[in-house]
Design a protein around this motif. Sequence first.
Motif, short mmCIF file in Angstrom:
data_model
loop_
_atom_site.label_atom_id
_atom_site.label_comp_id
_atom_site.label_asym_id
_atom_site.label_seq_id
_atom_site.Cartn_x
_atom_site.Cartn_y
_atom_site.Cartn_z
N TYR A 23 10.55 -3.82 -8.54
CA TYR A 23 11.75 -4.08 -7.76
C TYR A 23 11.64 -3.38 -6.41
CZ TYR A 23 13.52 -5.08 -12.46
OH TYR A 23 13.70 -5.57 -13.73
N LEU A 24 12.00 -4.09 -5.37
CA LEU A 24 12.03 -3.53 -4.02
C LEU A 24 13.43 -3.67 -3.45
CD1 LEU A 24 8.76 -4.96 -2.48
CD2 LEU A 24 9.14 -2.65 -3.33
N ARG A 25 13.86 -2.65 -2.76
CA ARG A 25 15.15 -2.67 -2.04
C ARG A 25 14.87 -2.26 -0.63
NH1 ARG A 25 19.68 1.92 -3.11
NH2 ARG A 25 20.43 2.00 -0.97
N VAL A 26 15.35 -3.02 0.33
CA VAL A 26 15.18 -2.70 1.74
C VAL A 26 16.56 -2.56 2.35
CG1 VAL A 26 14.24 -3.44 3.95
CG2 VAL A 26 13.02 -3.97 1.83
N ASP A 27 16.87 -1.39 2.89
CA ASP A 27 18.13 -1.16 3.59
C ASP A 27 17.93 -1.40 5.07
OD1 ASP A 27 19.07 -0.39 1.13
OD2 ASP A 27 19.50 1.68 1.68
N VAL A 28 18.79 -2.22 5.66
CA VAL A 28 18.73 -2.50 7.08
C VAL A 28 20.04 -2.09 7.73
CG1 VAL A 28 17.10 -4.42 6.84
CG2 VAL A 28 19.54 -4.87 6.79
N ALA A 29 20.01 -1.94 9.06
CA ALA A 29 21.22 -1.59 9.80
C ALA A 29 22.23 -2.73 9.68
CB ALA A 29 20.87 -1.31 11.26
N ASP A 30 23.45 -2.47 10.03
CA ASP A 30 24.52 -3.46 9.99
C ASP A 30 24.09 -4.73 10.72
OD1 ASP A 30 26.92 -4.72 9.67
OD2 ASP A 30 27.95 -3.56 11.19
N THR B 90 12.52 -2.22 18.74
CA THR B 90 12.08 -2.39 20.13
C THR B 90 12.91 -3.41 20.90
OG1 THR B 90 10.43 -4.01 19.43
CG2 THR B 90 9.71 -1.71 19.64
N ASN B 91 13.62 -4.29 20.20
CA ASN B 91 14.44 -5.27 20.91
C ASN B 91 15.92 -5.19 20.55
OD1 ASN B 91 14.40 -6.36 18.40
ND2 ASN B 91 13.52 -8.31 18.98
N ASN B 92 16.33 -4.10 19.94
CA ASN B 92 17.73 -3.85 19.56
C ASN B 92 18.31 -4.94 18.66
OD1 ASN B 92 17.89 -1.39 20.98
ND2 ASN B 92 18.17 -2.53 22.88
N ASP B 93 17.50 -5.56 17.85
CA ASP B 93 17.95 -6.57 16.90
C ASP B 93 18.24 -5.88 15.57
OD1 ASP B 93 18.35 -8.62 15.11
OD2 ASP B 93 16.55 -9.74 15.66
N PRO B 94 19.52 -5.82 15.15
CA PRO B 94 19.82 -5.12 13.89
C PRO B 94 19.14 -5.75 12.68
CG PRO B 94 21.78 -6.21 14.75
CD PRO B 94 20.70 -6.36 15.78
N GLY B 95 18.76 -7.01 12.77
CA GLY B 95 18.04 -7.66 11.68
C GLY B 95 16.63 -7.12 11.51
N GLU B 96 16.15 -6.42 12.52
CA GLU B 96 14.82 -5.81 12.45
C GLU B 96 14.89 -4.31 12.27
OE1 GLU B 96 12.56 -6.91 15.87
OE2 GLU B 96 12.73 -9.04 15.46
N GLU B 97 16.06 -3.78 12.08
CA GLU B 97 16.26 -2.33 11.98
C GLU B 97 16.24 -1.89 10.52
OE1 GLU B 97 16.06 1.14 13.12
OE2 GLU B 97 16.50 -0.21 14.77
N ILE B 98 15.03 -1.64 10.00
CA ILE B 98 14.87 -1.15 8.63
C ILE B 98 15.18 0.33 8.59
CG2 ILE B 98 13.21 -0.75 6.76
CD1 ILE B 98 11.77 -3.29 7.71
N ASN C 91 11.26 6.01 4.87
CA ASN C 91 12.46 6.21 5.68
C ASN C 91 12.11 5.90 7.12
OD1 ASN C 91 14.67 7.24 4.01
ND2 ASN C 91 13.30 8.94 3.61
N ASP C 92 13.02 5.26 7.83
CA ASP C 92 12.79 4.91 9.21
C ASP C 92 14.04 5.28 10.00
OD1 ASP C 92 11.23 3.64 11.29
OD2 ASP C 92 12.66 2.00 11.21
N PRO C 93 13.88 5.95 11.13
CA PRO C 93 15.06 6.34 11.91
C PRO C 93 15.85 5.13 12.41
CG PRO C 93 13.02 7.18 12.91
CD PRO C 93 12.64 6.36 11.73
N ASP C 94 17.15 5.28 12.48
CA ASP C 94 18.03 4.25 13.02
C ASP C 94 17.80 4.13 14.52
OD1 ASP C 94 19.97 2.32 13.14
OD2 ASP C 94 21.65 3.68 12.81
N ASP C 95 18.09 2.96 15.06
CA ASP C 95 18.02 2.70 16.51
C ASP C 95 16.62 2.82 17.08
OD1 ASP C 95 20.77 2.19 16.69
OD2 ASP C 95 21.21 4.32 16.95
N LEU D 175 0.83 -1.20 0.00
CA LEU D 175 0.00 0.00 0.00
C LEU D 175 0.86 1.25 0.00
CD1 LEU D 175 -2.75 1.37 0.14
CD2 LEU D 175 -2.61 1.18 2.63
N LEU D 176 1.90 1.28 0.83
CA LEU D 176 2.79 2.44 0.87
C LEU D 176 3.45 2.68 -0.47
CD1 LEU D 176 4.52 1.96 4.32
CD2 LEU D 176 2.93 3.78 3.69
#
Length: 74
Positions: free
Chosen positions: A65-72, A44-52, A37-41, A7-8
């Motif tokens: 095509y979709l690209r998703v950037d996640v934290a390290d 809710t559980n400090n899991d970088p795999g969930e940090e979009i 865009n989503d702010p870093d950090d 939808l977005l």
Amino acid sequence: GFATLALLVSLSGIAYALTITLDGEVTDWQSVSPVVNDPDDDSTNNDPGEEILAVFATSDTSNVYLRVDVADME
């Protein structure tokens, strides 16, 4: 979930007519602005795999095509 992301993307004005080479490189995406865009950090559980950080979307005449950037994710 996926329905929310779809939808977005549909409401945000996807950049069209840009073919992406599926090679893991992001240089094809230089002219595409993020649709989300989503702010870093803010995970809710400090899991970088969930940090979009950002979601990008584009399409050509036959693909979306979709690209998703996640934290390290070390």
